[in-house]
Design a protein around this motif. Structure first.
Motif, PDB file in Angstrom:
ATOM      1  N   GLU A   1     -36.168   8.859  32.866  1.00  0.00           N
ATOM      2  CA  GLU A   1     -37.032   9.966  32.442  1.00  0.00           C
ATOM      3  C   GLU A   1     -38.445   9.713  32.951  1.00  0.00           C
ATOM      4  O   GLU A   1     -38.983   8.619  32.806  1.00  0.00           O
ATOM      5  CB  GLU A   1     -37.029  10.097  30.924  1.00  0.00           C
ATOM      6  CG  GLU A   1     -37.805  11.308  30.430  1.00  0.00           C
ATOM      7  CD  GLU A   1     -37.673  11.449  28.913  1.00  0.00           C
ATOM      8  OE1 GLU A   1     -38.080  12.479  28.376  1.00  0.00           O
ATOM      9  OE2 GLU A   1     -37.147  10.502  28.285  1.00  0.00           O
ATOM     10  N   HIS A   2     -39.073  10.736  33.511  1.00  0.00           N
ATOM     11  CA  HIS A   2     -40.418  10.612  34.055  1.00  0.00           C
ATOM     12  C   HIS A   2     -41.399  10.335  32.922  1.00  0.00           C
ATOM     13  O   HIS A   2     -41.380  10.986  31.879  1.00  0.00           O
ATOM     14  CB  HIS A   2     -40.806  11.897  34.788  1.00  0.00           C
ATOM     15  CG  HIS A   2     -41.997  11.736  35.659  1.00  0.00           C
ATOM     16  ND1 HIS A   2     -43.268  11.796  35.168  1.00  0.00           N
ATOM     17  CD2 HIS A   2     -42.096  11.505  36.990  1.00  0.00           C
ATOM     18  CE1 HIS A   2     -44.126  11.621  36.150  1.00  0.00           C
ATOM     19  NE2 HIS A   2     -43.441  11.442  37.268  1.00  0.00           N
ATOM     20  N   ALA A   3     -42.268   9.372  33.115  1.00  0.00           N
ATOM     21  CA  ALA A   3     -43.161   8.941  32.046  1.00  0.00           C
ATOM     22  C   ALA A   3     -44.030  10.070  31.527  1.00  0.00           C
ATOM     23  O   ALA A   3     -44.196  10.231  30.311  1.00  0.00           O
ATOM     24  CB  ALA A   3     -44.033   7.789  32.551  1.00  0.00           C
ATOM     25  N   MET A   4     -44.591  10.892  32.432  1.00  0.00           N
ATOM     26  CA  MET A   4     -45.481  11.954  31.981  1.00  0.00           C
ATOM     27  C   MET A   4     -44.718  13.062  31.260  1.00  0.00           C
ATOM     28  O   MET A   4     -45.253  13.702  30.360  1.00  0.00           O
ATOM     29  CB  MET A   4     -46.257  12.525  33.175  1.00  0.00           C
ATOM     30  CG  MET A   4     -47.177  11.514  33.848  1.00  0.00           C
ATOM     31  SD  MET A   4     -48.259  10.641  32.685  1.00  0.00           S
ATOM     32  CE  MET A   4     -49.323  11.961  32.128  1.00  0.00           C
TER      33      MET A   4
ATOM     34  N   GLU B   1     -41.101  -0.659  28.758  1.00  0.00           N
ATOM     35  CA  GLU B   1     -41.975  -1.304  29.737  1.00  0.00           C
ATOM     36  C   GLU B   1     -41.996  -0.547  31.058  1.00  0.00           C
ATOM     37  O   GLU B   1     -43.062  -0.325  31.641  1.00  0.00           O
ATOM     38  CB  GLU B   1     -41.522  -2.749  29.985  1.00  0.00           C
ATOM     39  CG  GLU B   1     -42.438  -3.485  30.950  1.00  0.00           C
ATOM     40  CD  GLU B   1     -42.042  -4.937  31.121  1.00  0.00           C
ATOM     41  OE1 GLU B   1     -42.636  -5.614  31.983  1.00  0.00           O
ATOM     42  OE2 GLU B   1     -41.130  -5.404  30.399  1.00  0.00           O
ATOM     43  N   ARG B   2     -40.849  -0.106  31.545  1.00  0.00           N
ATOM     44  CA  ARG B   2     -40.808   0.601  32.819  1.00  0.00           C
ATOM     45  C   ARG B   2     -41.574   1.917  32.735  1.00  0.00           C
ATOM     46  O   ARG B   2     -42.192   2.368  33.694  1.00  0.00           O
ATOM     47  CB  ARG B   2     -39.361   0.855  33.240  1.00  0.00           C
ATOM     48  CG  ARG B   2     -38.567   1.726  32.280  1.00  0.00           C
ATOM     49  CD  ARG B   2     -37.131   1.954  32.733  1.00  0.00           C
ATOM     50  NE  ARG B   2     -36.371   2.747  31.776  1.00  0.00           N
ATOM     51  CZ  ARG B   2     -36.417   4.065  31.713  1.00  0.00           C
ATOM     52  NH1 ARG B   2     -37.174   4.734  32.548  1.00  0.00           N
ATOM     53  NH2 ARG B   2     -35.701   4.731  30.809  1.00  0.00           N
ATOM     54  N   GLN B   3     -41.572   2.572  31.579  1.00  0.00           N
ATOM     55  CA  GLN B   3     -42.312   3.812  31.401  1.00  0.00           C
ATOM     56  C   GLN B   3     -43.809   3.551  31.272  1.00  0.00           C
ATOM     57  O   GLN B   3     -44.626   4.326  31.755  1.00  0.00           O
ATOM     58  CB  GLN B   3     -41.800   4.550  30.163  1.00  0.00           C
ATOM     59  CG  GLN B   3     -40.344   4.978  30.267  1.00  0.00           C
ATOM     60  CD  GLN B   3     -39.785   5.432  28.941  1.00  0.00           C
ATOM     61  OE1 GLN B   3     -40.149   4.893  27.889  1.00  0.00           O
ATOM     62  NE2 GLN B   3     -38.900   6.425  28.984  1.00  0.00           N
ATOM     63  N   LEU B   4     -44.161   2.441  30.630  1.00  0.00           N
ATOM     64  CA  LEU B   4     -45.569   2.103  30.431  1.00  0.00           C
ATOM     65  C   LEU B   4     -46.262   1.853  31.768  1.00  0.00           C
ATOM     66  O   LEU B   4     -47.371   2.344  32.007  1.00  0.00           O
ATOM     67  CB  LEU B   4     -45.685   0.859  29.547  1.00  0.00           C
ATOM     68  CG  LEU B   4     -47.110   0.371  29.259  1.00  0.00           C
ATOM     69  CD1 LEU B   4     -47.887   1.448  28.518  1.00  0.00           C
ATOM     70  CD2 LEU B   4     -47.055  -0.913  28.434  1.00  0.00           C
TER      71      LEU B   4
END
Length: 231
Positions: A1-4, A20-23
């Motif tokens: 899922e795209h972070a924004m 962590e990968r999203q952060l």
């Protein structure tokens, strides 16, 4: 899922939990999108002094004083002879000395290359084609180019230095052009603080103020009222 997308889906009152990968992605995007403010610059808008003080183009880039100093450190030309040349010929020498004969690895050279790459001139740079770069710049509209560079640099606005006691700038401090988008003003008092009384008195006489500290204060008051500087 795209972070924004994840951020947009959350309600403001809800706690924000990111893996962590999203952060990492979220921080990268926020940093990339952040705008800066340049609080001290000598950049002028297109309308300032009839456009005579707005410097842009490859020749202006190559004759920036840091690049010139780097070139003159190893060049077989006296600085006095160099500075007597027209800007275009100075630019030719710097380009040949720092970008053709040598590897452009210094911070100043890399700044030029980064700028040209951001403008889409990678092929011209790879071909070392200075004339092609000049032709590209010559085809730009100054106002549109100015806005493009501000956007590329992610600058919200710049604060331009106006030296009240520089005889060439005094008139623009007292009768400034219409405010330009992304430009703010500040008053520089270098000559006053450096004790350059010859320059200070010349300007005071030029604007009809007495050559006294009261005259200095009155001139500064007029400039503040006209220019509305940030500081």
């Amino acid at each position: 899922e795209h972070a924004m997308q994840l951020l947009a889906s959350l309600m403001p009152q809800q706690p924000l939990y990111l893996q962590e990968r999203q952060l990492v992605e979220a921080v990268r995007q926020e940093v990339d999108a952040a705008e800066a403010v340049d609080l001290h610059t000598h950049l002028f808008s297109v309308g300032h002094h009839g456009g005579q003080t707005m410097q842009y183009g490859i020749d202006a880039l190559l004759t920036y004083h840091y690049l010139v100093s780097e070139f003159l450190a190893t060049a077989h030309i006296d600085p006095e002879d160099f500075y007597r040349l027209p800007q275009r010929e100075q630019s030719d020498l710097v380009w040949h000395g720092l970008f053709i004969k040598a590897s452009p690895i210094s911070e100043h050279c890399r700044g030029v290359l980064t700028t040209l790459a951001a403008l889409g001139l990678r092929e011209e740079v790879a071909a070392r084609d200075l004339e092609a770069i000049r032709r590209w710049y010559a085809g730009q509209n100054p106002d549109m180019f100015n806005e493009k560079m501000m956007r590329l640099a992610r600058l919200r606005y710049v604060v331009t230095s106006h030296d009240v006691f520089d005889a060439q700038e005094t008139s623009s401090c007292l009768s400034p052009p219409a405010a330009a988008h992304r430009y703010r003003g500040m008053l520089a008092l270098d000559k006053l603080f450096e004790g350059d009384w010859s320059a200070v008195c010349q300007v005071l006489t030029q604007v009809g103020e007495p050559r006294t500290l009261r005259g200095v204060a009155q001139l500064l008051g007029r400039c503040v009222a006209a220019l509305q500087p940030m500081f």
